[in-house]
Design a protein around this motif. Sequence first.
Motif, PDB file in Angstrom:
ATOM      1  N   UNK A  64      -2.452  -1.944 -13.486  1.00 37.47           N
ATOM      2  CA  UNK A  64      -3.514  -2.536 -12.511  1.00 37.47           C
ATOM      3  C   UNK A  64      -3.272  -1.667 -10.966  1.00 37.47           C
ATOM      4  N   UNK A  65      -4.473  -1.667 -10.455  1.00 37.53           N
ATOM      5  CA  UNK A  65      -4.347  -1.003  -9.084  1.00 37.53           C
ATOM      6  C   UNK A  65      -3.832  -2.165  -8.114  1.00 37.53           C
ATOM      7  N   UNK A  66      -2.944  -1.855  -7.203  1.00 43.00           N
ATOM      8  CA  UNK A  66      -2.684  -2.878  -6.316  1.00 43.00           C
ATOM      9  C   UNK A  66      -3.716  -2.916  -5.203  1.00 43.00           C
ATOM     10  N   UNK A  67      -4.148  -4.039  -4.732  1.00 41.35           N
ATOM     11  CA  UNK A  67      -5.196  -4.340  -3.703  1.00 41.35           C
ATOM     12  C   UNK A  67      -4.715  -4.926  -2.607  1.00 41.35           C
ATOM     13  N   UNK A  68      -4.713  -4.526  -1.434  1.00 37.27           N
ATOM     14  CA  UNK A  68      -4.012  -5.332  -0.434  1.00 37.27           C
ATOM     15  C   UNK A  68      -4.798  -6.886  -0.211  1.00 37.27           C
ATOM     16  N   UNK A  69      -4.180  -7.788   0.196  1.00 37.66           N
ATOM     17  CA  UNK A  69      -4.799  -9.194   0.537  1.00 37.66           C
ATOM     18  C   UNK A  69      -4.865  -9.281   1.928  1.00 37.66           C
ATOM     19  N   UNK A  70      -6.232  -9.497   2.286  1.00 37.84           N
ATOM     20  CA  UNK A  70      -6.515  -9.775   3.723  1.00 37.84           C
ATOM     21  C   UNK A  70      -7.067 -11.174   3.818  1.00 37.84           C
ATOM     22  N   UNK A  71      -6.557 -12.007   3.010  1.00 39.67           N
ATOM     23  CA  UNK A  71      -6.959 -13.550   3.193  1.00 39.67           C
ATOM     24  C   UNK A  71      -6.185 -14.257   4.246  1.00 39.67           C
ATOM     25  N   UNK A  72      -6.535 -15.589   4.792  1.00 32.20           N
ATOM     26  CA  UNK A  72      -6.220 -16.115   5.894  1.00 32.20           C
ATOM     27  C   UNK A  72      -4.488 -16.366   5.617  1.00 32.20           C
ATOM     28  N   UNK A  73      -3.653 -15.927   6.504  1.00 32.69           N
ATOM     29  CA  UNK A  73      -2.294 -15.744   6.764  1.00 32.69           C
ATOM     30  C   UNK A  73      -1.947 -17.298   6.449  1.00 32.69           C
ATOM     31  N   UNK A 118       9.283   0.477 -11.432  1.00 34.76           N
ATOM     32  CA  UNK A 118       9.003   1.999 -10.831  1.00 34.76           C
ATOM     33  C   UNK A 118       8.238   1.834  -9.625  1.00 34.76           C
ATOM     34  N   UNK A 119       7.228   1.140  -9.958  1.00 31.49           N
ATOM     35  CA  UNK A 119       6.070   1.085  -8.752  1.00 31.49           C
ATOM     36  C   UNK A 119       6.631   0.240  -7.710  1.00 31.49           C
ATOM     37  N   UNK A 120       7.417  -0.687  -8.035  1.00 33.08           N
ATOM     38  CA  UNK A 120       7.922  -1.763  -6.827  1.00 33.08           C
ATOM     39  C   UNK A 120       8.889  -0.642  -6.065  1.00 33.08           C
ATOM     40  N   UNK A 121       9.693   0.292  -6.662  1.00 33.99           N
ATOM     41  CA  UNK A 121      10.453   1.026  -5.975  1.00 33.99           C
ATOM     42  C   UNK A 121       9.851   2.184  -5.200  1.00 33.99           C
ATOM     43  N   UNK A 138       7.919   4.406  -6.610  1.00 37.31           N
ATOM     44  CA  UNK A 138       7.707   5.581  -7.695  1.00 37.31           C
ATOM     45  C   UNK A 138       6.453   5.079  -8.647  1.00 37.31           C
ATOM     46  N   UNK A 139       6.219   6.006  -9.526  1.00 29.24           N
ATOM     47  CA  UNK A 139       5.329   5.809 -10.586  1.00 29.24           C
ATOM     48  C   UNK A 139       3.744   5.810 -10.169  1.00 29.24           C
ATOM     49  N   UNK A 140       3.020   5.452 -11.089  1.00 33.14           N
ATOM     50  CA  UNK A 140       1.444   5.671 -10.847  1.00 33.14           C
ATOM     51  C   UNK A 140       0.959   4.580 -10.131  1.00 33.14           C
ATOM     52  N   UNK A 141      -0.306   4.889  -9.426  1.00 40.06           N
ATOM     53  CA  UNK A 141      -0.841   3.903  -8.495  1.00 40.06           C
ATOM     54  C   UNK A 141      -1.310   2.636  -9.518  1.00 40.06           C
ATOM     55  N   UNK A 142      -1.506   2.788 -10.584  1.00 41.44           N
ATOM     56  CA  UNK A 142      -2.327   1.874 -11.594  1.00 41.44           C
ATOM     57  C   UNK A 142      -1.105   0.876 -12.346  1.00 41.44           C
ATOM     58  N   UNK A 143       0.106   1.269 -11.879  1.00 45.44           N
ATOM     59  CA  UNK A 143       1.245   0.414 -12.689  1.00 45.44           C
ATOM     60  C   UNK A 143       1.664  -0.764 -11.921  1.00 45.44           C
ATOM     61  N   UNK A 144       0.942  -1.079 -10.712  1.00 43.64           N
ATOM     62  CA  UNK A 144       1.151  -2.492 -10.088  1.00 43.64           C
ATOM     63  C   UNK A 144       1.168  -3.635 -11.115  1.00 43.64           C
ATOM     64  N   UNK A 145       2.078  -4.639 -10.973  1.00 45.04           N
ATOM     65  CA  UNK A 145       1.844  -5.702 -11.756  1.00 45.04           C
ATOM     66  C   UNK A 145       1.787  -6.883 -11.010  1.00 45.04           C
ATOM     67  N   UNK A 146       0.789  -7.743 -10.944  1.00 49.53           N
ATOM     68  CA  UNK A 146       0.497  -8.752 -10.028  1.00 49.53           C
ATOM     69  C   UNK A 146       1.756  -9.628  -9.766  1.00 49.53           C
ATOM     70  N   UNK A 147       1.960 -10.114  -8.285  1.00 42.36           N
ATOM     71  CA  UNK A 147       2.906 -10.774  -8.014  1.00 42.36           C
ATOM     72  C   UNK A 147       2.595 -11.638  -6.813  1.00 42.36           C
ATOM     73  N   UNK A 148       3.339 -12.894  -6.582  1.00 42.74           N
ATOM     74  CA  UNK A 148       3.192 -13.666  -5.386  1.00 42.74           C
ATOM     75  C   UNK A 148       4.574 -14.155  -4.955  1.00 42.74           C
ATOM     76  N   UNK A 149       4.730 -14.408  -3.796  1.00 45.25           N
ATOM     77  CA  UNK A 149       6.002 -14.990  -3.152  1.00 45.25           C
ATOM     78  C   UNK A 149       6.013 -16.429  -3.398  1.00 45.25           C
ATOM     79  N   UNK A 150       7.256 -16.983  -3.867  1.00 41.69           N
ATOM     80  CA  UNK A 150       7.385 -18.187  -4.165  1.00 41.69           C
ATOM     81  C   UNK A 150       8.703 -18.699  -3.756  1.00 41.69           C
TER      82      UNK A 150
END
Length: 255
Positions: free
Chosen positions: A1-10, A49-52, A54-66
């Motif tokens: 997946x491609x990473x999309x920046x989130x601009x929702x209410x902080x 690799x993407x998290x570090x 590196x890698x391709x722009x479409x290698x992002x895996x969805x993640x949330x802070x918990x």
Amino acid sequence: MREIEDFTDQRLKVWCIHCGAGIADVDSNRDHVPTKSLLTKDLRERGADYDRGEGDDFDYLPQVVVCREFNSGFSPDENYLLCVLHAVMAGTLYPDPKTNPEAASILRSNRHVVRALKKRPDGQLLLFDDLQPFTLYPDPDRVRRVIVKNARGHAYHEIGEPRLEAPDHVAFVPLEQLSAEQREAFESAGQPGELAVWPEVGSRMTVHLLDDQAMVGGWITVEPGRYRYAIHWSGDVTVKSVIWEYLATETRWER
């Protein structure tokens, strides 16, 4: 997946979506949604690799802070579901390493889960019925916890809504057990022109709706054949997912 920046209410991001604790007040980390082990090893490695950086722009895996405590607490149930899926797809709790190497490795490494799956507690609901000659009777509560965990994460990640309360409805069933009408209803997902209400401004879903390649038929595919999900938000918040093109799930929070 491609990473999309989130601009929702902080202000919507200050709590752990699982326990409600203030993120600033607890030890936190990132949780992958969906559960990372449900994806192939190749994609997991590319995601790392993407998290570090590196890698391709479409290698992002969805993640949330918990909060770290709750994130770690899901691991046993996530591992349990992984074993169930491997056993069902292989048709046995003891797959041949030559024909099903991944399933054999996972199940051999989790003998305690295999032993538990061989037993059928009284009154337990049947999840995988009518699969002859091989039928499993897994613990539905353990499966449900993983489904809800991922559904909460999808709603938070895509539309910026922390669903802190327990869902009003959770269902899961093999796709093959749905009738043609049920399958059509399950697979249907709102298209941009059909939506009465658009998601939170600045959410990732607003970008998905404008990108024809991001969603196919209203579904977001994390990995073909492994995991896809869809979200309905115009009324109740409903999250659907399909795991390994086998297990259909639906989680709903009423508004």
